[in-house]
Design an enzyme around this catalytic site. Structure first.
Site, PDB file in Angstrom:
ATOM      1  CE  LYS A  22      -2.209   1.686   4.046  1.00  0.00           C
ATOM      2  NZ  LYS A  22      -1.685   3.012   4.225  1.00  0.00           N
ATOM      3  CG  ASN A  23       1.857   2.878   3.533  1.00  0.00           C
ATOM      4  OD1 ASN A  23       0.767   3.273   3.094  1.00  0.00           O
ATOM      5  ND2 ASN A  23       2.059   2.616   4.817  1.00  0.00           N
ATOM      6  NE  ARG A  92      -0.110  12.564   6.877  1.00  0.00           N
ATOM      7  CZ  ARG A  92       0.063  13.721   7.497  1.00  0.00           C
ATOM      8  NH1 ARG A  92      -0.979  14.464   7.827  1.00  0.00           N
ATOM      9  NH2 ARG A  92       1.256  14.153   7.789  1.00  0.00           N
ATOM     10  CB  CYS A 116      -5.860   5.931  10.071  1.00  0.00           C
ATOM     11  SG  CYS A 116      -6.144   4.557   8.980  1.00  0.00           S
ATOM     12  NE  ARG A 121      -1.490  10.312  10.073  1.00  0.00           N
ATOM     13  CZ  ARG A 121      -1.702   9.282   9.252  1.00  0.00           C
ATOM     14  NH1 ARG A 121      -2.887   8.757   9.148  1.00  0.00           N
ATOM     15  NH2 ARG A 121      -0.718   8.783   8.530  1.00  0.00           N
ATOM     16  CB  ILE A 123       0.905  18.900   6.264  1.00  0.00           C
ATOM     17  CG1 ILE A 123       0.129  20.193   6.070  1.00  0.00           C
ATOM     18  CG2 ILE A 123      -0.030  17.712   6.122  1.00  0.00           C
ATOM     19  CD1 ILE A 123      -0.186  20.449   4.585  1.00  0.00           C
ATOM     20  CG  LEU A 125       7.474  17.798   9.800  1.00  0.00           C
ATOM     21  CD1 LEU A 125       7.861  16.341   9.999  1.00  0.00           C
ATOM     22  CD2 LEU A 125       8.442  18.704  10.556  1.00  0.00           C
ATOM     23  CG  ASP A 307       1.727   1.081   9.746  1.00  0.00           C
ATOM     24  OD1 ASP A 307       1.169   1.913  10.484  1.00  0.00           O
ATOM     25  OD2 ASP A 307       2.237   1.378   8.654  1.00  0.00           O
ATOM     26  NE  ARG A 400      -8.349   4.264   4.522  1.00  0.00           N
ATOM     27  CZ  ARG A 400      -7.911   5.203   5.319  1.00  0.00           C
ATOM     28  NH1 ARG A 400      -8.587   5.516   6.400  1.00  0.00           N
ATOM     29  NH2 ARG A 400      -6.798   5.860   5.055  1.00  0.00           N
TER      30      ARG A 400
HETATM   31  N1  EPU Z   1       4.388  14.659  11.652  1.00  0.00           N
HETATM   32  C1  EPU Z   1       4.393  15.979  11.988  1.00  0.00           C
HETATM   33  N2  EPU Z   1       4.339  16.919  10.978  1.00  0.00           N
HETATM   34  C2  EPU Z   1       4.275  16.561   9.664  1.00  0.00           C
HETATM   35  C3  EPU Z   1       4.292  15.184   9.319  1.00  0.00           C
HETATM   36  C4  EPU Z   1       4.339  14.253  10.348  1.00  0.00           C
HETATM   37  O1  EPU Z   1       4.423  16.333  13.161  1.00  0.00           O
HETATM   38  O2  EPU Z   1       4.251  17.453   8.812  1.00  0.00           O
HETATM   39  C5  EPU Z   1       4.435  13.651  12.722  1.00  0.00           C
HETATM   40  C6  EPU Z   1       3.190  12.769  12.762  1.00  0.00           C
HETATM   41  O3  EPU Z   1       2.131  13.413  13.445  1.00  0.00           O
HETATM   42  C7  EPU Z   1       3.698  11.525  13.457  1.00  0.00           C
HETATM   43  C8  EPU Z   1       5.174  11.447  12.999  1.00  0.00           C
HETATM   44  O4  EPU Z   1       5.488  12.734  12.465  1.00  0.00           O
HETATM   45  O5  EPU Z   1       3.663  11.690  14.847  1.00  0.00           O
HETATM   46  C9  EPU Z   1       5.451  10.415  11.957  1.00  0.00           C
HETATM   47  O6  EPU Z   1       4.516  10.538  10.914  1.00  0.00           O
HETATM   48  P1  EPU Z   1       4.875  10.218   9.398  1.00  0.00           P
HETATM   49  O7  EPU Z   1       4.842  11.504   8.636  1.00  0.00           O
HETATM   50  O8  EPU Z   1       6.095   9.381   9.299  1.00  0.00           O
HETATM   51  O9  EPU Z   1       3.629   9.335   9.015  1.00  0.00           O
HETATM   52  P2  EPU Z   1       2.955   9.334   7.642  1.00  0.00           P
HETATM   53  O10 EPU Z   1       4.003   9.513   6.606  1.00  0.00           O
HETATM   54  O11 EPU Z   1       1.777  10.218   7.628  1.00  0.00           O
HETATM   55  C10 EPU Z   1       3.247   6.809   7.026  1.00  0.00           C
HETATM   56  C11 EPU Z   1       2.314   5.694   6.665  1.00  0.00           C
HETATM   57  C12 EPU Z   1       1.585   5.223   7.912  1.00  0.00           C
HETATM   58  C13 EPU Z   1       2.623   4.767   8.940  1.00  0.00           C
HETATM   59  C14 EPU Z   1       3.601   5.915   9.231  1.00  0.00           C
HETATM   60  C15 EPU Z   1       4.741   5.514  10.143  1.00  0.00           C
HETATM   61  C16 EPU Z   1       1.691   6.260   4.412  1.00  0.00           C
HETATM   62  C17 EPU Z   1       0.628   6.709   3.483  1.00  0.00           C
HETATM   63  N3  EPU Z   1       1.356   6.180   5.694  1.00  0.00           N
HETATM   64  O12 EPU Z   1       2.418   7.840   7.564  1.00  0.00           O
HETATM   65  O13 EPU Z   1       0.820   4.107   7.507  1.00  0.00           O
HETATM   66  O14 EPU Z   1       1.967   4.418  10.134  1.00  0.00           O
HETATM   67  O15 EPU Z   1       4.190   6.378   7.988  1.00  0.00           O
HETATM   68  O16 EPU Z   1       5.448   4.451   9.611  1.00  0.00           O
HETATM   69  O17 EPU Z   1       2.807   5.945   3.994  1.00  0.00           O
HETATM   70  C18 EPU Z   1      -0.981   2.592   7.618  1.00  0.00           C
HETATM   71  O18 EPU Z   1      -0.477   2.052   6.614  1.00  0.00           O
HETATM   72  O19 EPU Z   1      -1.928   2.080   8.256  1.00  0.00           O
HETATM   73  C19 EPU Z   1      -0.416   3.874   8.059  1.00  0.00           C
HETATM   74  C20 EPU Z   1      -1.039   4.667   8.929  1.00  0.00           C
END
Ligand code: EPU
Length: 424
Positions: A22-23, A92, A116, A121, A123, A125, A307, A400
Site C-alpha cells: 500500500k505505502n 493522508r 486514519c 497528523r 503537515i 514539515l 503499523d 483500505r
Molecule cells: N508529523 C508531523 N508533521 C508533519 C508530518 C508528520 O508532526 O508534517 C508527525 C506525525 O504526526 C507523526 C510522525 O510525524 O507523529 C510520523 O509521521 P509520518 O509523517 O512518518 O507518518 P505518515 O508519513 O503520515 C506513514 C504511513 C503510515 C505509517 C507511518 C509511520 C503512508 C501513506 N502512511 O504515515 O501508515 O503508520 O508512515 O510508519 O505511507 C498505515 O499504513 O496504516 C499507516 C497509517
C-alpha cells in the site's frame, strides 16, 4: 456498510500470499506525475486507498487504465493543479501529490489531508520544506496554496526535526526536478523509500543515500516515463506472521521480503515461534503452547513498525506473563485496546503511549468496530482466536489496506464472511 463475521478457533493451515505494498503504491502513483507519457505500474494492490488516490489523480487530468494488478497511466504535459476538495481530505497520501504537481506545474492547491485517526497528523514539515525550496504557501479555508511564481523549485538543505515517511517521500519526489542539489537530513529509511528512489533513478533522476538518514538529490530538467513494480507489503507479511503465531498455525507466507520485517520476525522468534525464513517466503513451522511475554517499542524503520503494533498487542494477550507495548509514533494507536478488553484482554493503558498486557487470557467473540486499518486487522486476529462469533463493523477500514482479506483467510481455513448492515 460491511462487517466481517468470524467464528473463532478454527484450525488454519496452508499458504497465504502477500500483495503489493500500500505505502509504496501510494507514492509511486503520484511519482508517475513527474514523467509525462505512458507509465506502467505492476503489482498494484486493489485496496480502497489506492482506488481513492487514483480518482484524485484522474481528476488532475491523468488517464488511468486498469488491467488486473497493472496500471497504465497516461500523464499529460499539463496537469491540473487543484486537488479535489471532496476526495483529497479523505486520505493522508493525497498530500504526496503536492511534491510532483508543484515541481511540474509551479502551483498546487492541497486540502488538509485526512486518513486514519491516529492522533495529530499535521503537515507543518511539508510546509517548511517547500518554503525552503522556494515555494510560497498560503493557508486559506482548510486548503494550502503553494506557488513558485513560474520558477523551478530550488534545491535546499532540509533537516526534518522528526522522521516523517510521507514528508521524506514528498520532498524526494519534488527534488528530482528542482534546480540544484537538495539534501534531506534525518530522512525516513522505510524500504518503500529506496524502492521509490531506485525507480526515479532509472527514470533519469540523480538520487543517492535513499535508505539512509541522508538523501542527496541533484535536480534534473525532466524524467522519462519508466515502468515500475510495487514491492511486497511488509505490513501484510508481518500481520500474517503474527496471525499464524496467535492461531498456532503452520502457515507459509509467500511473495514477501522477510528482510523488511527482520525485527518483528526476531521478536516472534524470541516469543518461541519457530520459522524458516527464505528469500521470498516465511514458513511458520511451530508455535509453542506457552508464548514468552515481550517489551515492544514501535520505532521508525528498521525498528518495530507502528503499523504492526495493534496485531502484536493482540498476540501478547496470548503470552504468559506481563508484556509492555510502547507506541512511540502515534498517540491514538492504543485506543483500540478498550474494545480488546471487552473481548477479555487484561490490558492497562498508561497514558497515550504505553500499555501493560497481562496474559494469557482467553478472548470471547464480541461486536466491535474497526477504528483504523491496522486496529481492524488486529480485531481480525483477535476474532480468529476468540471463542464464539465476532462481528467487526466498518470493514471498509480494513479494505483500505488489505485486498480481499476474507478470501485469503478462507483459503487457509478461517470462517470469515462479509455481511452488509445498516448503521443505526
Ligand atoms: N508529523 C508531523 N508533521 C508533519 C508530518 C508528520 O508532526 O508534517 C508527525 C506525525 O504526526 C507523526 C510522525 O510525524 O507523529 C510520523 O509521521 P509520518 O509523517 O512518518 O507518518 P505518515 O508519513 O503520515 C506513514 C504511513 C503510515 C505509517 C507511518 C509511520 C503512508 C501513506 N502512511 O504515515 O501508515 O503508520 O508512515 O510508519 O505511507 C498505515 O499504513 O496504516 C499507516 C497509517
Amino acid at each position: 456498510m460491511h462487517s466481517f463475521v468470524i467464528q473463532g478457533r478454527k484450525p488454519l493451515k496452508g499458504t497465504i500470499p502477500v500483495f503489493g505494498a500500500k505505502n509504496h503504491a501510494l507514492k509511486v502513483l503520484p511519482g508517475a506525475l513527474l514523467m509525462p507519457g505512458e507509465v506502467r505500474i505492476e503489482n498494484v494492490p486493489a485496496i480502497a486507498d489506492v482506488i481513492h488516490l487514483e480518482r484524485i489523480i484522474q481528476d488532475l487530468g491523468v488517464d488511468i487504465q486498469t488491467k488486473g494488478r497493472r496500471r497504465i497511466l497516461n500523464v499529460p504535459k499539463k496537469i491540473r493543479t487543484i486537488l479535489s476538495p471532496e476526495l483529497s481530505p479523505k486520505i493522508r497520501a493525497s498530500v504526496v501529490l503536492l511534491g510532483p504537481v508543484l515541481a511540474r506545474m509551479g502551483k498546487v492547491v492541497v486540502p488538509h489531508p485526512g486518513g486514519c485517526s491516529l492522533g495529530r497528523r499535521p503537515i507543518d514539515l511539508f510546509i517548511s520544506a517547500f518554503t525552503q525550496m522556494g515555494a510560497r504557501v498560503k493557508n486559506v479555508d482548510e486548503k494550502y496554496v503553494f506557488t513558485t511564481n513560474g520558477a523551478r523549485l530550488t534545491g535546499a538543505h532540509i533537516t526534518f526535526p522528526r522522521v516523517s515517511v510521507t514528508g521524506t517521500e514528498t520532498v524526494l519526489l519534488a527534488a528530482t526536478l528542482a534546480q540544484g542539489r537538495t539534501v534531506i537530513y534525518n530522512a525516513a529509511m522505510e524500504p518503500e523509500i529506496p524502492a521509490l528512489a531506485h525507480w526515479l533513478n532509472r527514470a533519469g533522476a540523480c538520487i543517492s543515500g535513499a535508505g539512509t538518514p541522508t538523501i542527496v538529490v541533484d535536480g534534473v530538467k525532466s524524467l522519462r516515463p519508466t515502468p515500475v513494480r510495487i514491492i511486497p507489503d511488509r505490513i501484510e507479511a508481518g500481520s500474517f506472521a503474527i496471525l499464524a503465531a496467535a492461531t498456532h498455525s503452520n502457515l507459509t507466507i509467500t511473495h514477501c521480503n522477510p528482510e523488511h520485517i527482520a525485527v518483528p520476525l526476531r521478536i516472534l522468534q524470541d516469543m518461541g515461534v519457530k520459522m524458516v525464513i527464505k528469500k521470498t517466503a516465511i514458513h511458520i513451522t511451530h508455535v509453542p503452547r506457552v508464548l514468552t511475554p515481550m517489551d515492544i517499542f514501535t520505532h521508525e524503520f528498521p525498528g518495530f513498525p507502528t503499523d504492526l503494533q495493534a496485531p502484536m498487542t493482540v498476540l501478547l494477550t496470548q503470552a504468559r506473563g506481563m508484556s509492555k507495548v510502547t507506541e512511540c509514533l502515534f498517540e491514538g494507536r492504543l485506543l483500540f485496546t478498550d474494545k480488546l478488553k471487552k473481548m477479555g484482554a487484561n490490558i492497562t493503558v498508561l497514558g497515550d503511549h504505553s500499555a501493560l498486557i497481562q496474559g494469557e487470557t482467553p478472548l470471547i467473540g464480541k461486536r466491535v468496530e474497526s477504528p483504523d486499518i491496522r486496529a481492524g486487522l488486529a480485531f481480525v486476529v483477535a476474532a480468529l482466536i476468540a471463542n464464539g462469533e465476532t462481528q467487526i463493523d466498518n470493514a471498509a477500514m480494513i479494505d483500505r489496506g488489505y485486498e480481499s482479506l476474507e478470501h485469503r483467510l478462507q483459503a487457509i481455513g478461517a470462517s470469515i464472511q462479509r455481511i452488509s448492515y445498516e448503521r443505526t
